[in-house]
Design a protein around this motif. Structure first.
Motif, PDB file in Angstrom:
ATOM      1  N   GLN A  81       0.295   0.096 -12.831  1.00 44.05           N
ATOM      2  CA  GLN A  81       1.206   0.764 -13.767  1.00 44.05           C
ATOM      3  C   GLN A  81       2.560   1.018 -13.108  1.00 44.05           C
ATOM      4  O   GLN A  81       3.609   0.832 -13.727  1.00 44.05           O
ATOM      5  CB  GLN A  81       0.605   2.084 -14.266  1.00 44.05           C
ATOM      6  CG  GLN A  81       1.457   2.789 -15.326  1.00 44.05           C
ATOM      7  CD  GLN A  81       1.681   1.953 -16.577  1.00 44.05           C
ATOM      8  OE1 GLN A  81       0.745   1.633 -17.281  1.00 44.05           O
ATOM      9  NE2 GLN A  81       2.934   1.583 -16.850  1.00 44.05           N
TER      10      GLN A  81
ATOM     11  N   ASN B 222       6.183  -0.322 -14.312  1.00 43.15           N
ATOM     12  CA  ASN B 222       7.362   0.528 -14.528  1.00 43.15           C
ATOM     13  C   ASN B 222       8.586  -0.033 -13.803  1.00 43.15           C
ATOM     14  O   ASN B 222       9.698  -0.010 -14.349  1.00 43.15           O
ATOM     15  CB  ASN B 222       7.078   1.963 -14.055  1.00 43.15           C
ATOM     16  CG  ASN B 222       6.009   2.650 -14.895  1.00 43.15           C
ATOM     17  OD1 ASN B 222       5.697   2.206 -16.002  1.00 43.15           O
ATOM     18  ND2 ASN B 222       5.427   3.726 -14.377  1.00 43.15           N
TER      19      ASN B 222
ATOM     20  N   SER C 145       5.379  -2.422 -20.577  1.00 41.54           N
ATOM     21  CA  SER C 145       4.896  -1.386 -19.649  1.00 41.54           C
ATOM     22  C   SER C 145       3.390  -1.139 -19.811  1.00 41.54           C
ATOM     23  O   SER C 145       2.753  -0.579 -18.922  1.00 41.54           O
ATOM     24  CB  SER C 145       5.666  -0.080 -19.854  1.00 41.54           C
ATOM     25  OG  SER C 145       5.151   0.639 -20.952  1.00 41.54           O
TER      26      SER C 145
END
Length: 213
Positions: A8, A12, A33
């Motif tokens: 993750q 980002n 995302s």
């Protein structure tokens, strides 16, 4: 099939890169995302999955670089529940991004090997296109037309008439046109016979394959 906090974090960072390159559509950025791109690649590429690069996925095809996916998706101007035809399912990554954006996606893939792999992968990730098919992208899916948007994810030497015919009035067709290098092209259907054309610079795609059978 793990998606971790580390992944993750890398997503980002990728989103930030895409913003720096001029992607402004919040729906596109939010989708990128959330989609675990590393799961669409062979495990040997996992450490590189969130670099803004294309990678091979088998059958002589590639997963497009994230910027290209984002750029094409942004040009489509996807509204929730929009009916989108995708020519070239490939790895399924672009399909997943469009589904996450709220589109009803109908996708066609010419390579049987990729079609089989992607048909199994997408449901495992909770991604459910309306329709996945193995067939000739030059013909589109006339039985499901008209479409709000059509996206072609391979380089086409010309814009197929069949795809133009399957676009709703007001609909948008995003297609890379050219032989060795392609110009990203947007057609907006104004009425039954007229299309408005916009061009957005050079991109490089694998060729759109025609059904020779």
């Amino acid at each position: 099939m793990k998606d971790t906090n580390k992944h993750q974090g890398l997503r980002n960072q990728l989103v930030k890169q895409l913003q720096d390159k001029g992607i402004t559509d919040k729906n596109v950025l939010d989708s990128i995302s959330k989609i675990p791109r590393h799961l669409f690649l062979e495990s040997s590429f996992e450490d590189f999955a969130y670099q803004d690069k294309a990678f091979p996925i088998g059958a002589g095809q590639t997963i497009s670089q994230p910027y290209t996916v984002a750029f094409q998706s942004q040009l489509l101007e996807v509204k929730k529940e929009a009916k989108i035809l995708e020519i070239g399912t490939g790895s399924g990554y672009q399909t997943a991004v469009l589904c996450k954006m709220g589109a009803k996606v109908y996708s066609v893939e010419r390579q049987n090997e990729l079609f089989k792999t992607t048909s199994l992968l997408l449901p495992k990730l909770g991604i459910r296109p309306k329709f996945l098919s193995f067939g000739d992208g030059y013909k589109g899916l006339p039985q499901y037309a008209p479409f709000d948007g059509i996206i072609v994810t391979a380089g086409a030497p010309f814009i197929p008439q069949a795809l133009m015919a399957q676009l709703k009035i007001g609909g948008r067709l995003v297609i890379p046109v050219g032989e060795n290098e392609q110009i990203m092209t947007l057609l907006i259907r104004k009425n039954e016979t007229q299309f408005e054309k916009h061009e957005y610079g050079d991109f490089r795609f694998v060729p759109l394959l025609e059904d020779k059978n």
